[in-house]
Structures are given as C-alpha cells and as structure tokens.
Design an enzyme around this catalytic site. Structure first.
Site, mmCIF file in Angstrom:
data_model
loop_
_atom_site.group_PDB
_atom_site.id
_atom_site.type_symbol
_atom_site.label_atom_id
_atom_site.label_comp_id
_atom_site.label_asym_id
_atom_site.label_seq_id
_atom_site.Cartn_x
_atom_site.Cartn_y
_atom_site.Cartn_z
ATOM 1 C CG ASP A 75 -1.939 -1.034 1.306
ATOM 2 O OD1 ASP A 75 -2.166 -1.692 0.272
ATOM 3 O OD2 ASP A 75 -2.529 -1.219 2.382
ATOM 4 C CG HIS A 79 -4.369 2.270 -0.875
ATOM 5 N ND1 HIS A 79 -5.340 1.912 -1.782
ATOM 6 C CD2 HIS A 79 -4.595 1.508 0.235
ATOM 7 C CE1 HIS A 79 -6.114 0.978 -1.255
ATOM 8 N NE2 HIS A 79 -5.691 0.727 -0.030
#
Length: 258
Positions: A75, A79
């Site tokens: 991530d 994100h």
C-alpha cells in the site's frame, strides 16, 4: 572484502537465509470485499498467450488481470485520501531506499487465538520494547498473528453477518508507530492492514488513514513471520513501478540469521 561480498558469502555459507514472506498469486487468492455501494477489486485471472504451441512454439507466457491490492501486496500513501497530496506518494515515485529496512516482529498469535478482533495497543508495543529495545526509525513493524495459516478463503476473510473479523492496530498504536517511531510502515498476515471491523470504527480504517497520511506504507497478506526473529532481520519490499500506482502485488523477502 566489501560489505556486499560479505553478505553473499554469509548467504552461501548458510549463516544468513532468505525468507519468502509472500503467498503465491492465483485464481484462489482471497480478495478483500467491500459493501456493494463501492467498487470491487476483481480476483486473479490468468490467461495463456502461448505455451509451446502454434501461438508461440518455443515460449510460454500469460496475461494476468487483478487489482493492485491483491494477495501479498504493498500500500502506497496515495492509496488513501489522507496521503493523496503527499510528494513521492506512488509506487513509481517512492525512493527505492525506502523499500528496505529492519524488521520488528511483534508476536500476538496467542492473543489472536483467543480474540479474532484483537487490536495492538500502545502498551503492547511498550511491553515488546521493554524486551527487545525501542523500535528504530525506518523499521518495518510486522504483526505476527498466525492468520496466514488459514489456507481457505472463508476462514482467511472470516466474514460474518456483521462483517469481517480479523486483528489489527488500534488508532493510537498506528499514531505511535507513524509519528513517534517514524517507521517505514506496518505489515500484517491478514488481507488488509486494518482490523476486519475497522469499517465500523470512528474514524473508519484508522491505520490506513494515519499511516498513509504520514507517508508510510502497508504490507498485507504476509506469511512465514514465524521464521523471523523479533529483531535482527532485514525486509525488502519493492512494489512494481506502476505509473501513479496506489500499490501492487509484490514478493516480500527477508534476510534473517540462520
């Protein structure tokens, strides 16, 4: 002898080992589910282009289709809305030096066996540090829960009538790690870096919001954390260099003492 040649010598001699912290990607890889009002990430599909046949007599290759946040994945700050305006926030702009750091493995397996909704609290971090020392800046904090031993999708996602149930971080712990300890990011064995019930928290999904707002990273669906010491391993977690990518599947490697 340079440090790098010494590293290779140590690996060749078996005094260091490389531990694969990743799951294989395939059609059976579990994918996080969201309420139907939101967009859904697809599962993995793999279609053969050719395999030593008329379409390609001497070569084998495939087309793969999946969401960025599938399987063992990274991530990036972009994100989450809290990290959308940060510099160097996407998978192609993060400096590669930031993919490598020492691992601090916090083992809460016994707690999670008693409570699937276990949340790591600041006092748990303090207790770990009392034994292993302060978490250094630039570390990967990996939450060992035993969740990766759940090999079927139903038990791995653990969805009930009131939603999914899986362990994670309390918001105050995410704040401690991101701000006070200045970690690279956190890693978990579950499908995402927030607890299963985090959608019901106030604010929802606090680990995502806090970590990515601070420019930190997440690693999800890790495995083999039981093969790492509490400290002393190095983790290399480099996502695909997707243009403006919010994350990507990746192969997370750790170099650990034998």
């Amino acid at each position: 002898m340079t440090v790098l040649t010494q590293l290779i010598d140590e690996l060749n001699a078996g005094r260091l080992r490389v531990v694969d912290l990743s799951h294989s990607l395939g059609p059976d890889t579990p994918v996080i589910g969201l309420p139907p009002i939101f967009g859904a990430s697809p599962g993995v599909s793999i279609d053969v282009i050719s395999r030593y046949c008329d379409q390609g007599p001497a070569w084998y290759w495939n087309v793969i289709h999946m969401g960025e946040h599938t399987g063992t994945h990274f991530d990036a700050p972009i994100h989450w809305i809290s990290g959308k305006d940060l510099p160097e926030n996407a998978t192609d702009t993060i400096p590669p030096r930031r993919f490598v750091g020492p691992a601090c493995v916090i083992d809460v397996t016994a707690d999670v066996q008693r409570n699937n909704d276990y949340l790591l609290m600041p006092e748990h971090v303090a207790a770990w540090e009392a034994t292993h020392g302060r978490i250094p800046a630039g570390a990967w904090v990996l939450l060992r829960t035993g969740w990766s031993t759940r090999t079927d999708a139903a038990s791995f996602l653990n969805v009930h009538a009131d939603g999914p149930h899986s362990p994670g971080f309390h918001a105050t712990t995410s704040m401690l790690l991101a701000k006070d300890r200045d970690v690279l990011g956190v890693g978990v064995e579950t499908v995402g870096t927030d607890a299963g019930q985090a959608g019901t928290f106030d604010p929802p999904f606090p680990n995502h919001g806090i970590m990515h707002g601070a420019g930190k990273f997440g690693l999800a669906s890790l495995r083999n954390l039981d093969q790492l010491p509490a400290t002393g391993a190095i983790v290399i977690a480099a996502p695909l260099k997707i243009a403006n990518g919010s994350g990507s599947p990746l192969r997370v490697l750790a170099i650990a003492p034998a």
